[in-house]
Design an enzyme around this catalytic site. Structure first.
Site: not given
Length: 380
Positions: A83, A135, A80
């Site tokens: 991101k 997230s 993640s």
């Protein structure tokens, strides 16, 4: 025709071409020292605290100086932490006040989620909070679809990585969910974080500890930031953590002390990394301004250079398109050139064959002429 004449004909036909040589590997972005797989630290100072992370970078945000690193350009699954690139790419493109109705595809994304429903109650601003605080993989897909679809968003994200000179980064999903071929490096994550910190909205999302989030049947519910150091480490700004079973733990953190900001990025950590990150940050604050850096976080490319197509020579025979093989040092192995070499050798063989055939024809004509002259003499 004599052997000497035949050799002359072959020489005139062109030199024999050798096997193609592999192109030299370009130097690592940010400095040669960052190509090392081992620990790279400045002289005259104690080494950074130990960490179980396979790869890490400690950098000064203001100057971009890399203070210490290990396997800085090693390519690993980013989970993640990718991101960050999603947010940095899409924040300038999307109106944060636009209302979005997430698709069924977005709502049903696997992994971590903020709990979207297919109703038009979310602002783009809400989705960015869900992306960077909770997230949310569902928020990542909803933002990608708002940007014109998954293909468009991945193209935009990879173009942004190119502009930042994050050359170890290949984005295939907007959420960081593992996909074959997706990659980043501790160096690239630090580079992306540094660029993100310059964006006020990006900085706001990553530093928010908790926020109200729209809900279908009630006005809102509360979401919290997954970055535990926002509560534990003095001066913590953000940035992003990530984990999958294949990527293991990844984290990028930035903190400010006495007006200076240090960035720490780690990748492929198999355990609890929060305490280790705080020690790496402490070491960075101690070292900054006192040591010779081991590398540099480079500046983004100018817009025109980033958008310009890559200029490549037009080879007569192209090598096969093979995905780069990734080594622990983050260097890219030379592409296989066996087919290229074989093709060049085929061209050489044809050239040689043509010369031999031509020489044979010439020899035959000379011999034929000689025979005709002998017959004429015999008749006389």
């Amino acid at each position: 025709m004599s052997a000497t004449a035949l050799l002359t004909a072959v020489t005139l036909a062109g030199p024999v071409m050798g096997a193609a040589q592999a192109a030299p590997t370009p130097p690592p972005v940010g400095g040669d020292s960052l190509g090392s797989r081992g620990l790279v630290k400045p002289a005259g100072i104690k080494a950074p605290p130990k960490t179980k992370a396979t790869s890490f970078v400690i950098a000064d945000h203001e100057t971009g100086q890399v203070l210490a690193a290990r396997d800085a350009h090693g390519r690993y699954l980013p989970a993640s932490t990718l991101k960050m690139l999603t947010a940095l790419t899409l924040i300038p493109k999307l109106d944060k006040n636009l209302t979005v109705k997430p698709s069924r595809n977005a709502v049903n994304q696997e992994g971590s989620a903020v709990g979207l429903r297919p109703t038009p109650i979310y602002k783009v601003d809400d989705l960015f909070k869900a992306l960077m605080m909770s997230s949310g993989n569902d928020a990542a897909m909803a933002l990608a679809e708002t940007n014109g679809g998954l293909d468009q968003t991945m193209s935009d994200m990879n173009a942004e990585a190119k502009r930042l000179q994050a050359n170890d980064t290949v984005a295939i999903t907007p959420s960081g969910l593992d996909k074959p071929g997706q990659s980043s490096s501790a160096y690239d994550l630090a580079l992306i974080a540094r660029a993100g910190l310059a964006n006020p909205d990006f900085r706001r999302y990553i530093s928010t500890k908790s926020a109200k989030f729209p809900a279908p049947k009630k006005k809102f519910y509360e979401i919290s930031n997954h970055n535990k150091l926002l509560w534990r480490y003095k001066g913590m700004i953000g940035v992003k953590n990530g984990w999958t079973s294949k990527a293991h733990g990844a984290f990028v953190g930035a903190a400010t002390r006495d007006g200076h900001t240090i960035i720490v990025s780690i990748m492929r950590h198999k355990g609890y990394f929060w305490d280790e990150v705080t020690k790496l940050l402490d070491w960075g604050f101690t070292a900054r301004g006192k040591v010779t850096p081991v590398g540099q976080l480079v500046d983004p490319l100018p817009e025109q250079a980033a958008q310009a197509p890559v200029q490549q020579a037009a080879p007569t025979i192209s090598a096969p398109a093979v995905a780069p093989s990734v080594t622990g040092s983050g260097t890219t192995a030379a592409r296989p050139l066996l087919d290229h070499a074989a093709s060049e050798q085929t061209v050489t063989s044809r050239t040689l064959g043509s010369a031999v055939i031509g020489g044979g024809l010439l020899f035959g004509l000379v011999w034929l002429g000689y025979g005709i002259r002998r017959r004429r003499r015999s008749r006389l």
